[in-house]
Design a protein around this motif. Structure first.
Motif, PDB file in Angstrom:
ATOM      1  N   LYS A 139     -11.787  -7.156  12.728  1.00  0.00           N
ATOM      2  CA  LYS A 139     -10.967  -7.099  13.944  1.00  0.00           C
ATOM      3  C   LYS A 139     -10.093  -5.849  14.005  1.00  0.00           C
ATOM      4  O   LYS A 139      -9.687  -5.429  15.096  1.00  0.00           O
ATOM      5  N   ASN A 140      -9.786  -5.261  12.842  1.00  0.00           N
ATOM      6  CA  ASN A 140      -8.777  -4.192  12.806  1.00  0.00           C
ATOM      7  C   ASN A 140      -9.241  -2.902  12.135  1.00  0.00           C
ATOM      8  O   ASN A 140      -8.441  -1.985  11.968  1.00  0.00           O
ATOM      9  N   ARG A 141     -10.500  -2.795  11.775  1.00  0.00           N
ATOM     10  CA  ARG A 141     -10.972  -1.662  10.979  1.00  0.00           C
ATOM     11  C   ARG A 141     -10.793  -0.317  11.679  1.00  0.00           C
ATOM     12  O   ARG A 141     -10.736   0.727  11.021  1.00  0.00           O
ATOM     13  N   HIS A 142     -10.697  -0.330  12.983  1.00  0.00           N
ATOM     14  CA  HIS A 142     -10.542   0.931  13.729  1.00  0.00           C
ATOM     15  C   HIS A 142      -9.075   1.309  13.940  1.00  0.00           C
ATOM     16  O   HIS A 142      -8.783   2.315  14.600  1.00  0.00           O
ATOM     17  N   ASP A 143      -8.161   0.519  13.390  1.00  0.00           N
ATOM     18  CA  ASP A 143      -6.727   0.804  13.519  1.00  0.00           C
ATOM     19  C   ASP A 143      -6.138   1.278  12.192  1.00  0.00           C
ATOM     20  O   ASP A 143      -5.060   0.864  11.787  1.00  0.00           O
ATOM     21  N   GLN A 144      -6.842   2.166  11.526  1.00  0.00           N
ATOM     22  CA  GLN A 144      -6.390   2.686  10.239  1.00  0.00           C
ATOM     23  C   GLN A 144      -5.285   3.721  10.437  1.00  0.00           C
ATOM     24  O   GLN A 144      -5.333   4.522  11.372  1.00  0.00           O
ATOM     25  N   VAL A 145      -4.294   3.681   9.541  1.00  0.00           N
ATOM     26  CA  VAL A 145      -3.216   4.673   9.563  1.00  0.00           C
ATOM     27  C   VAL A 145      -3.179   5.358   8.206  1.00  0.00           C
ATOM     28  O   VAL A 145      -3.494   4.761   7.169  1.00  0.00           O
ATOM     29  N   VAL A 146      -2.784   6.619   8.204  1.00  0.00           N
ATOM     30  CA  VAL A 146      -2.739   7.385   6.960  1.00  0.00           C
ATOM     31  C   VAL A 146      -1.694   6.781   6.021  1.00  0.00           C
ATOM     32  O   VAL A 146      -0.569   6.493   6.432  1.00  0.00           O
ATOM     33  N   GLU A 147      -2.073   6.586   4.773  1.00  0.00           N
ATOM     34  CA  GLU A 147      -1.150   6.043   3.774  1.00  0.00           C
ATOM     35  C   GLU A 147      -0.158   7.121   3.357  1.00  0.00           C
ATOM     36  O   GLU A 147      -0.526   8.279   3.143  1.00  0.00           O
ATOM     37  N   ASP A 148       1.095   6.719   3.233  1.00  0.00           N
ATOM     38  CA  ASP A 148       2.161   7.660   2.896  1.00  0.00           C
ATOM     39  C   ASP A 148       2.323   7.745   1.379  1.00  0.00           C
ATOM     40  O   ASP A 148       2.498   6.723   0.715  1.00  0.00           O
ATOM     41  N   TRP A 149       2.263   8.954   0.831  1.00  0.00           N
ATOM     42  CA  TRP A 149       2.458   9.184  -0.596  1.00  0.00           C
ATOM     43  C   TRP A 149       3.618  10.146  -0.799  1.00  0.00           C
ATOM     44  O   TRP A 149       3.816  11.065  -0.011  1.00  0.00           O
ATOM     45  N   ALA A 150       4.380   9.943  -1.865  1.00  0.00           N
ATOM     46  CA  ALA A 150       5.492  10.842  -2.181  1.00  0.00           C
ATOM     47  C   ALA A 150       4.953  12.222  -2.549  1.00  0.00           C
ATOM     48  O   ALA A 150       3.816  12.370  -3.026  1.00  0.00           O
ATOM     49  N   ARG A 151       5.759  13.219  -2.342  1.00  0.00           N
ATOM     50  CA  ARG A 151       5.354  14.599  -2.658  1.00  0.00           C
ATOM     51  C   ARG A 151       5.000  14.714  -4.144  1.00  0.00           C
ATOM     52  O   ARG A 151       5.749  14.300  -5.004  1.00  0.00           O
ATOM     53  N   GLY A 152       3.836  15.278  -4.398  1.00  0.00           N
ATOM     54  CA  GLY A 152       3.409  15.486  -5.770  1.00  0.00           C
ATOM     55  C   GLY A 152       2.873  14.251  -6.469  1.00  0.00           C
ATOM     56  O   GLY A 152       2.553  14.308  -7.662  1.00  0.00           O
ATOM     57  N   ASN A 153       2.755  13.128  -5.754  1.00  0.00           N
ATOM     58  CA  ASN A 153       2.209  11.921  -6.378  1.00  0.00           C
ATOM     59  C   ASN A 153       0.746  12.160  -6.744  1.00  0.00           C
ATOM     60  O   ASN A 153      -0.053  12.596  -5.914  1.00  0.00           O
ATOM     61  N   THR A 154       0.401  11.885  -7.997  1.00  0.00           N
ATOM     62  CA  THR A 154      -0.936  12.202  -8.480  1.00  0.00           C
ATOM     63  C   THR A 154      -1.786  10.967  -8.753  1.00  0.00           C
ATOM     64  O   THR A 154      -2.771  11.038  -9.485  1.00  0.00           O
ATOM     65  N   VAL A 155      -1.432   9.824  -8.187  1.00  0.00           N
ATOM     66  CA  VAL A 155      -2.281   8.638  -8.331  1.00  0.00           C
ATOM     67  C   VAL A 155      -3.602   8.862  -7.607  1.00  0.00           C
ATOM     68  O   VAL A 155      -4.666   8.450  -8.077  1.00  0.00           O
ATOM     69  N   THR A 156      -3.547   9.548  -6.457  1.00  0.00           N
ATOM     70  CA  THR A 156      -4.763   9.941  -5.746  1.00  0.00           C
ATOM     71  C   THR A 156      -4.662  11.422  -5.392  1.00  0.00           C
ATOM     72  O   THR A 156      -3.586  12.018  -5.465  1.00  0.00           O
ATOM     73  N   ASN A 157      -5.775  11.994  -4.992  1.00  0.00           N
ATOM     74  CA  ASN A 157      -5.758  13.372  -4.481  1.00  0.00           C
ATOM     75  C   ASN A 157      -5.525  13.355  -2.969  1.00  0.00           C
ATOM     76  O   ASN A 157      -6.290  13.906  -2.178  1.00  0.00           O
ATOM     77  N   ASN A 158      -4.422  12.700  -2.574  1.00  0.00           N
ATOM     78  CA  ASN A 158      -4.135  12.447  -1.164  1.00  0.00           C
ATOM     79  C   ASN A 158      -3.922  13.713  -0.353  1.00  0.00           C
ATOM     80  O   ASN A 158      -4.046  13.697   0.865  1.00  0.00           O
ATOM     81  N   TRP A 159      -3.566  14.832  -1.000  1.00  0.00           N
ATOM     82  CA  TRP A 159      -3.348  16.098  -0.294  1.00  0.00           C
ATOM     83  C   TRP A 159      -4.670  16.715   0.181  1.00  0.00           C
ATOM     84  O   TRP A 159      -4.671  17.531   1.085  1.00  0.00           O
ATOM     85  N   LEU A 160      -5.777  16.292  -0.435  1.00  0.00           N
ATOM     86  CA  LEU A 160      -7.097  16.760  -0.015  1.00  0.00           C
ATOM     87  C   LEU A 160      -7.853  15.679   0.751  1.00  0.00           C
ATOM     88  O   LEU A 160      -8.519  15.963   1.751  1.00  0.00           O
ATOM     89  N   THR A 161      -7.761  14.458   0.256  1.00  0.00           N
ATOM     90  CA  THR A 161      -8.481  13.333   0.857  1.00  0.00           C
ATOM     91  C   THR A 161      -7.504  12.191   1.088  1.00  0.00           C
ATOM     92  O   THR A 161      -7.276  11.362   0.196  1.00  0.00           O
ATOM     93  N   PRO A 162      -6.887  12.123   2.246  1.00  0.00           N
ATOM     94  CA  PRO A 162      -5.913  11.056   2.505  1.00  0.00           C
ATOM     95  C   PRO A 162      -6.568   9.678   2.408  1.00  0.00           C
ATOM     96  O   PRO A 162      -7.749   9.501   2.724  1.00  0.00           O
ATOM     97  N   SER A 163      -5.805   8.727   1.949  1.00  0.00           N
ATOM     98  CA  SER A 163      -6.228   7.327   2.003  1.00  0.00           C
ATOM     99  C   SER A 163      -5.615   6.706   3.263  1.00  0.00           C
ATOM    100  O   SER A 163      -4.615   7.193   3.783  1.00  0.00           O
ATOM    101  N   TYR A 164      -6.217   5.608   3.702  1.00  0.00           N
ATOM    102  CA  TYR A 164      -5.804   4.975   4.955  1.00  0.00           C
ATOM    103  C   TYR A 164      -5.526   3.499   4.710  1.00  0.00           C
ATOM    104  O   TYR A 164      -6.038   2.893   3.759  1.00  0.00           O
ATOM    105  N   MET A 165      -4.686   2.921   5.560  1.00  0.00           N
ATOM    106  CA  MET A 165      -4.294   1.527   5.409  1.00  0.00           C
ATOM    107  C   MET A 165      -4.612   0.713   6.656  1.00  0.00           C
ATOM    108  O   MET A 165      -4.425   1.179   7.787  1.00  0.00           O
ATOM    109  N   VAL A 166      -5.116  -0.489   6.408  1.00  0.00           N
ATOM    110  CA  VAL A 166      -5.203  -1.534   7.430  1.00  0.00           C
ATOM    111  C   VAL A 166      -4.514  -2.729   6.791  1.00  0.00           C
ATOM    112  O   VAL A 166      -5.147  -3.583   6.176  1.00  0.00           O
ATOM    113  N   SER A 167      -3.204  -2.785   6.887  1.00  0.00           N
ATOM    114  CA  SER A 167      -2.406  -3.712   6.098  1.00  0.00           C
ATOM    115  C   SER A 167      -2.484  -5.140   6.618  1.00  0.00           C
ATOM    116  O   SER A 167      -2.236  -5.396   7.805  1.00  0.00           O
ATOM    117  N   VAL A 168      -2.801  -6.070   5.707  1.00  0.00           N
ATOM    118  CA  VAL A 168      -2.842  -7.486   6.096  1.00  0.00           C
ATOM    119  C   VAL A 168      -1.455  -7.996   6.442  1.00  0.00           C
ATOM    120  O   VAL A 168      -1.317  -9.040   7.102  1.00  0.00           O
TER     121      VAL A 168
END
Length: 445
Positions: A139-168
């Motif tokens: 029902k909501n897969r097309h309502d993705q928003v960019v996930e917010d990461w703190a500056r320099g956070n290295t859990v993901t390579n979000n500066w190159l490949t942003p992750s997206y959220m469809v929060s329950v």
């Protein structure tokens, strides 16, 4: 004539039997080859070379060296990972985050109590859980928003490949909100009990649905406390090749676990290093993370009235000392907006902290923030039923006290405003009114 007919019939039956048995043998051969093909593909990870820490990615120490398994590929990828982080606004924060990740990977697991032998397993997601997630996702897969990461956070390579959220938990999405969150937690809890052998769990965090896209990397890490006993559910994916979850079980060896939609990985996230250090190949993978922590059904206090150490932390460790020091912060003055540690605990549903503060200062339940919101109101808005029950059992007012100097919501009104009518919190509070026979109050509401 009769003998000729019988002979002809026998010949026909023999020919039919021959072709039938031949077809069956061919069919069985085809099925056998097909099953063997599928089985060999499904168990390919079992034949993968075994390796330990700091081979595929820095786990305890950085940098890593070339290896027989990965050659220079992973070493080069990691160097590029840090370089691009620094050059895309992260600067020295990238190195600070990496140092913290590596330190946590080294220091936290040995100080934790574990509840399973291996530390992880993969099963099929319980049908009830997956049905809730799949319906929400579709029902909501097309309502993705960019996930917010703190500056320099290295859990993901979000500066190159942003992750997206469809929060329950997002009430603006179809079917999202606290009611859905509780349904997911409740549906997953029995699976966690069965896996760990523990009888009682408290909700810790429910995060996702997070969507990773092509090129994404998830750095191997351990979760912050109290994210202890956890589950990853693969909700959907479109990959050109598997994107394995790399986990380091209690034996310290890496295992690469592939997941398909409907698969669920149970893992002790407080002590098992986990991540996806190989770039995602394909369009996307959508996962949700369900976290619990084991706890006694009734919080325990020692003779001095102090809270007992959480059962997932080993006594005599630095982590135990830090936890005990953290109790001192519970007595801190409220923030400028009147928000206290009890407000925060109620919002998070942290029964351990709520019961501790109440034991030391029962009047704390009656202290509102700048808008007159009591801890009870924060628990209602966040959908924390256990916390609500605790506060009501210890005298919290659900009818007469109103926010905003008496002009705002009562607790029951707030529940009906923010939650759906069939929400367990609404039903619980309304049931209290009905049981007390407060007909006048019901008419008023």
């Amino acid at each position: 004539h009769g003998a000729t007919r019988r002979s002809s019939t026998a010949t026909t039956m023999t020919i039919f039997s021959y072709y039938w048995s031949t077809s069956i043998r061919q069919l069985l051969l085809f099925v056998t080859l097909f099953v063997l093909c599928i089985f060999s593909k499904a168990t390919a990870d079992d034949n993968a070379p075994e390796y330990g820490m700091d081979i595929s990615y820095p786990i305890h120490h950085s940098p890593i060296e070339s290896s027989e398994i990965f050659g220079n590929i992973q070493k080069t990828r990691y160097e590029e990972f840090l370089k691009t982080c620094r050059h895309n606004g992260g600067g020295e924060m990238c190195d600070m985050h990496e140092e913290e990740r590596l330190r946590n990977n080294r220091m936290q697991p040995p100080q934790m109590r574990n509840f399973t032998e291996a530390g992880f397993t993969k099963i099929k997601c319980p049908e009830k859980v997956f049905k809730l997630l799949k319906e929400f996702w579709e029902k909501n897969r097309h309502d993705q928003v960019v996930e917010d990461w703190a500056r320099g956070n290295t859990v993901t390579n979000n500066w190159l490949t942003p992750s997206y959220m469809v929060s329950v938990g997002n009430e603006s999405l179809i079917g999202g909100g606290p009611f859905l969150e509780r349904q997911i937690w409740d549906a997953a809890r029995d699976t966690m009990k069965e896996w760990t052998g523990q009888k009682f769990f408290r909700d810790s965090s429910l995060y996702g649905i997070r969507v990773y896209r092509e090129g994404a990397i998830l750095a191997p890490h351990v979760d912050r406390l109290p994210l202890v006993t956890s589950a990853i559910v693969c909700v959907d994916q479109d990959l050109s090749e598997p994107w394995p979850l790399e986990v380091y079980g209690h034996d310290g060896q890496a295992q690469n676990v592939t997941m398909l939609p409907g698969d669920l990985v149970l893992y002790e996230s407080h002590s098992v290093v986990h991540g996806r250090p190989f770039p995602l190949q394909g369009n996307f993978m959508a996962n949700i993370f369900i976290h619990f922590y084991p706890a006694p059904e009734v919080e325990q206090f020692n003779e001095d009235g102090e809270m007992e150490l959480p059962m997932y932390i080993l006594d005599g460790t630095a982590e135990a000392d830090e936890w005990r020091k953290s109790l001192e912060k519970l007595d801190e003055e409220p923030e400028s907006n009147g928000y206290t540690q009890l407000h925060r605990a109620a919002e998070m549903g942290d029964i351990k902290v709520i019961s501790y503060i109440f034991k030391k200062n029962p009047d704390a339940f009656q202290k509102g923030d700048i808008n007159g919101w009591l801890p009870l109101h924060f628990a209602i808005r966040s959908g924390r039923l256990e916390a609500i029950k605790f506060m009501v059992d210890h005298g919290a007012d659900i009818v007469h006290y109103r926010t905003n100097e008496g002009t705002g919501y009562s607790a029951i009104e707030l529940a009906k405003e923010f939650l759906i009518p069939e929400d367990p919190i609404v039903l619980y509070l309304q049931g209290l009114l009905d049981a007390d026979g407060n007909e006048g109050l019901n008419d008023e509401l």
